[in-house]
Design a protein around this motif. Structure first.
Motif, PDB file in Angstrom:
ATOM      1  N   VAL A 188      82.176  21.127  40.071  1.00 22.33           N
ATOM      2  CA  VAL A 188      83.278  21.715  40.836  1.00 22.33           C
ATOM      3  C   VAL A 188      83.253  23.222  40.734  1.00 22.33           C
ATOM      4  CG1 VAL A 188      85.791  21.979  40.862  1.00 22.33           C
ATOM      5  CG2 VAL A 188      84.777  19.692  40.752  1.00 22.33           C
TER       6      VAL A 188
ATOM      7  N   HIS B 192      91.903  21.254  38.878  1.00 22.15           N
ATOM      8  CA  HIS B 192      91.400  21.093  37.512  1.00 22.15           C
ATOM      9  C   HIS B 192      92.285  21.852  36.523  1.00 22.15           C
ATOM     10  CE1 HIS B 192      88.094  19.370  35.268  1.00 22.15           C
ATOM     11  NE2 HIS B 192      88.061  20.452  34.518  1.00 22.15           N
TER      12      HIS B 192
ATOM     13  N   ASN C  76      89.994  17.597  46.987  1.00 26.20           N
ATOM     14  CA  ASN C  76      88.717  17.457  47.697  1.00 26.20           C
ATOM     15  C   ASN C  76      88.945  17.203  49.178  1.00 26.20           C
ATOM     16  OD1 ASN C  76      87.219  17.786  45.341  1.00 26.20           O
ATOM     17  ND2 ASN C  76      87.197  15.592  44.892  1.00 26.20           N
TER      18      ASN C  76
ATOM     19  N   ARG D 131      95.780  20.135  36.261  1.00 31.09           N
ATOM     20  CA  ARG D 131      95.717  18.913  35.453  1.00 31.09           C
ATOM     21  C   ARG D 131      95.607  19.265  33.972  1.00 31.09           C
ATOM     22  NH1 ARG D 131      97.773  13.978  35.209  1.00 31.09           N
ATOM     23  NH2 ARG D 131      96.356  12.489  34.219  1.00 31.09           N
TER      24      ARG D 131
ATOM     25  N   PRO E  17      89.752  22.427  44.510  1.00 30.54           N
ATOM     26  CA  PRO E  17      89.331  21.587  43.388  1.00 30.54           C
ATOM     27  C   PRO E  17      89.409  22.309  42.033  1.00 30.54           C
ATOM     28  CG  PRO E  17      87.886  21.208  45.255  1.00 30.54           C
ATOM     29  CD  PRO E  17      88.770  22.387  45.628  1.00 30.54           C
TER      30      PRO E  17
ATOM     31  N   TYR F 272      92.715  15.183  42.175  1.00 33.48           N
ATOM     32  CA  TYR F 272      91.349  15.553  42.528  1.00 33.48           C
ATOM     33  C   TYR F 272      90.994  15.049  43.925  1.00 33.48           C
ATOM     34  CZ  TYR F 272      91.072  16.375  37.478  1.00 33.48           C
ATOM     35  OH  TYR F 272      91.299  16.818  36.208  1.00 33.48           O
TER      36      TYR F 272
END
Length: 317
Positions: A240, A209, A189, A212, A205, A185
């Motif tokens: 996000v 997500h 970013n 992950r 971002p 993350y």
């Protein structure tokens, strides 16, 4: 209404029932690829010459062409005819990369070919992209970081390279679970903030997500049903997704060669978040250009998953 789970088929299915076209909406690439399959590499030479130093487009076109089963043979024919051609060299190198990943050639042969291609065009990030694609699966973390830096030194906003880096970083520390401070993350970013205002790296971002989630679901920490996992409904996740969607509404560029990759990640996020109207707008923009990732996450036949999500979104508005 909550989105239904995409159908799961498990690892027993070796191939998806639907063939995705990595060329996406690049009609010139589709035409050149068809010529290459018939042994007419001159069309590919012309295509890559016209592409020039549009590095995202060059990387996209070379990687798609290199995945054809005939690519290596014809690239070598091209090299015999034009030994100093950097385009022929980089196509052969990428073809060897994909053959190595499929177990049909030695990884060292691919590494050597990428270095040879880089020597012919020192300013071109594409040979280093080939190495990064290879080492993302086979190399050490230190090697992946070094190769990403080589790409970025030549083109800081390289789209494909950033996606590869995020996929690898997401695999760190699966046992950390839903850690909002996880390094993937932070990287996403940072990269989004460093990029120009009109760069599709703003979507990173969201990509982080999803990547992950892939890792956590594979480890059994998250539900194998992305829409039911809760991964997209926390406060941070919603912030996000909203920021990325708002950016996309203002984004006026329609010429980025890999924009449909980003649209699929964003549509997947909005589907998992249960935002039907926003997902519908994205599905309309995607049209027929679905991509396997992230619809295959964590272990699904991606096309039925995409169709299920699309049907839900259209029925929810």
């Amino acid at each position: 209404m909550p989105p239904p789970p995409p159908p799961s088929f498990g690892r027993g299915r070796k191939r998806a029932a639907h063939a995705f076209d990595a060329a996406l909406d690049d009609t010139e690439l589709v035409t050149a690829r068809a010529s290459l399959v018939r042994g007419r590499w001159a069309a590919v030479r012309s295509l890559l010459a016209v592409t020039g130093d549009d590095w995202d487009r060059r990387g996209h076109r070379v990687t798609v062409l290199a995945q054809e089963s005939t690519a290596l043979g014809w690239a070598r024919e091209w090299q015999l005819a034009e030994p100093d051609s950097s385009c022929a060299s980089v196509l052969a190198a990428h073809a060897l990369v994909y053959r190595a990943l499929d177990g049909r050639d030695r990884p060292d042969a691919a590494r050597e070919a990428c270095l040879a291609a880089a020597a012919l065009a020192p300013e071109d990030p594409t040979p280093w992209l080939g190495r990064l694609i290879l080492e993302r699966s086979l190399g050490t973390e230190e090697e992946v970081v070094r190769l990403f830096d080589e790409v970025r030194a030549r083109y800081p906003d390289h789209h494909h390279a950033h996606h590869l880096m995020i996929a690898r970083l997401a695999e760190r520390r699966a046992d950390a679970g839903q850690d909002p401070l996880h390094e993937v993350y932070d990287f996403a970013n940072w990269a989004a903030e460093q990029a120009p205002a009109d760069s599709p790296l703003a979507i990173l971002p969201v990509v982080a997500h999803a990547e992950r989630y892939r890792v956590l679901a594979a480890a059994g920490i998250e539900s194998a049903d992305p829409a039911a996992s809760g991964h997209w409904v926390g406060r941070r996740a919603r912030q996000v997704m909203k920021a990325a969607f708002d950016w996309w509404l203002e984004w006026e560029r329609e010429d980025h060669p890999r924009r449909h990759v980003d649209l699929n990640f964003l549509a997947h996020a909005k589907y998992c978040e249960g935002r039907g109207a926003e997902a519908t707008a994205l599905f309309h923009r995607i049209g027929p250009y679905a991509t396997p990732a992230p619809w295959s996450y964590p272990d699904r036949d991606p096309y039925p998953a995409f169709r299920t999500a699309c049907a839900w979104a259209l029925g929810a508005v």
